[in-house]
Write an enzyme that holds these catalytic residues in place. Structure first.
Site, PDB file in Angstrom:
ATOM      1  N   ASP A   1      92.362  -9.994  43.497  1.00 14.68           N
ATOM      2  CA  ASP A   1      92.604 -10.356  44.898  1.00 14.68           C
ATOM      3  C   ASP A   1      93.705  -9.512  45.535  1.00 14.68           C
ATOM      4  O   ASP A   1      94.664 -10.056  46.099  1.00 14.68           O
ATOM      5  CB  ASP A   1      92.987 -11.837  45.009  1.00 14.68           C
TER       6      ASP A   1
ATOM      7  N   GLU B   1      85.577 -16.321  50.966  1.00  8.85           N
ATOM      8  CA  GLU B   1      87.006 -16.358  50.638  1.00  8.85           C
ATOM      9  C   GLU B   1      87.670 -15.070  51.081  1.00  8.85           C
ATOM     10  O   GLU B   1      87.022 -14.104  51.457  1.00  8.85           O
ATOM     11  CB  GLU B   1      87.190 -16.565  49.132  1.00  8.85           C
TER      12      GLU B   1
END
Length: 377
Positions: free
Chosen positions: A54, A203
């Site tokens: 991420d 997301e």
């Protein structure tokens, strides 16, 4: 007679195919990315190897700062520095004091941004308390402030400042809020501005502004083989947002990227370099077998982006990315290699050492026996 001509055509076809094959001429998949054996490899993915998922990146002048999620590990949210987006050196952590999250942590995707002399890191934790919060610092190496929790639903929050000075926050639920970051208060109720393109587990959203358009990018499909990055845009930050014509813009679960050792690509952040070029950082895992398995988790990778005026961003030409990249880079500024051996002769453990949750400092020591790490079960 027709049968003779048919058989003759078959023989000629087989003969030509055999001749072409012997010359190395193969009729490949027209959707696949062709190999480039004669091109010079300029860098290799992942650019930050190991469990660094991420990624999010920001720029201050010609310096670049990148963070990743860390889940239950402490210290949390490592901060890396680079001059070229390829070579990275860790300089600190955003969550580095037990007082910041004294009851434990489980850090999801984080975003790092720089605005008017301050760095902001915003993320989600599942613990006690749970929710979305941000911390600030004037030096990305730290120290970072105590968390400011905000009542934003969802996970993976993102921060955006508009040209009029207003600041906004959005999460994976695509509800946009105006926020007063100095007071830590939401100024509006959340407004649904998008729903993604229909991929599951949306997301990691990020908002950018370019050529008068607001671009909203997210990841969809889950973080395994179907992971991808999609994008939309609007003339107004409050929407409506319309999806790009070539979504997904980053995707290896197709013919173009199926031969890449890097799979599960997604959870990306776009940055414009100080030479005006555009780049994207993202995570992916190195597939080692079929069905696909991986051992090191999701690792931070890099790819070039073409983003024409009034157009849409295109990642690496066709949205597929590889371990051996041949594109031009910024002038490279590598850091000295770290020692491969740790002698435990320093006053404290180095930045690469982590713990599962906040540690009990009585359970380890590097001073009781100098030159050794002592662990107590």
């Amino acid at each position: 007679m027709k049968r003779i001509f048919f058989l003759l055509a078959v023989v000629i076809s087989i003969t030509l195919h055999a001749q072409n094959y012997s010359k190395g001429i193969k009729r490949g998949n027209p959707f696949a990315s062709p190999p480039q054996p004669n091109e010079k490899v300029t860098y290799s993915n992942p650019v930050i190897p190991g469990f660094y998922s991420d990624p999010s990146v920001c720029r201050v002048g010609d310096d670049y700062y990148l963070i990743t999620s860390t889940f239950e590990y402490f210290p949390g949210v490592p901060v890396f520095h680079s001059k070229d987006l390829v070579n990275w050196e860790q300089i600190g952590y955003c969550i580095h004091r037990k007082e910041q999250l004294p009851h434990g942590l489980n850090i999801f995707a984080a975003t790092i941004r720089y605005h008017e002399g301050a760095f902001y890191m915003i993320t989600t934790t599942y613990g006690n308390p749970s929710g979305n919060f941000y911390v600030t610092a004037t030096n990305p190496a730290g120290p970072w402030s105590n968390p400011v929790f905000i009542g934003v639903e969802g996970i993976d929050p993102d921060l955006f400042w508009d040209e009029d000075g207003k600041s906004y926050v959005i999460s994976n639920e695509f509800k946009l809020y105006e926020i007063d970051l100095k007071a830590g208060k939401l100024l509006t109720e959340g407004k649904q501005v998008w729903y993604g393109t229909g991929g599951r587990y949306a997301e990691g959203p990020h908002i950018y502004k370019k050529d008068g358009f607001y671009y909203l990018m997210d990841s969809e499909g889950g973080t395994e083989e179907a992971h991808s990055v999609t994008i939309s845009r609007s003339n107004n930050i409050w929407g409506p947002y319309f999806p790009g014509p070539a979504n997904p813009i980053l995707f290896n679960a197709n013919a173009a990227g199926q031969t890449s050792p890097i799979q599960g690509v997604g959870h990306a952040d776009i940055i414009q370099a100080h030479d005006a070029s555009w780049w994207i950082v993202f995570h992916g895992y190195r597939a080692i077998s079929y069905p696909v398995h991986h051992l090191l988790g999701r690792e931070t990778c890099l790819a070039p982006v073409s983003w024409p005026e009034n157009g849409w961003p295109v990642v690496n030409g066709n949205g597929a990315v590889f371990d051996k990249m041949t594109c031009p880079t910024l002038p490279l500024h590598p850091f000295p290699e770290r020692p491969s051996r740790v002698n435990f002769d320093e006053a404290k453990l180095d930045l690469q050492w982590n713990y599962i949750q906040i540690p009990n400092e009585n359970n380890y020591s590097i001073s009781e026996r100098p030159g050794y790490l002592r662990l107590k079960g």
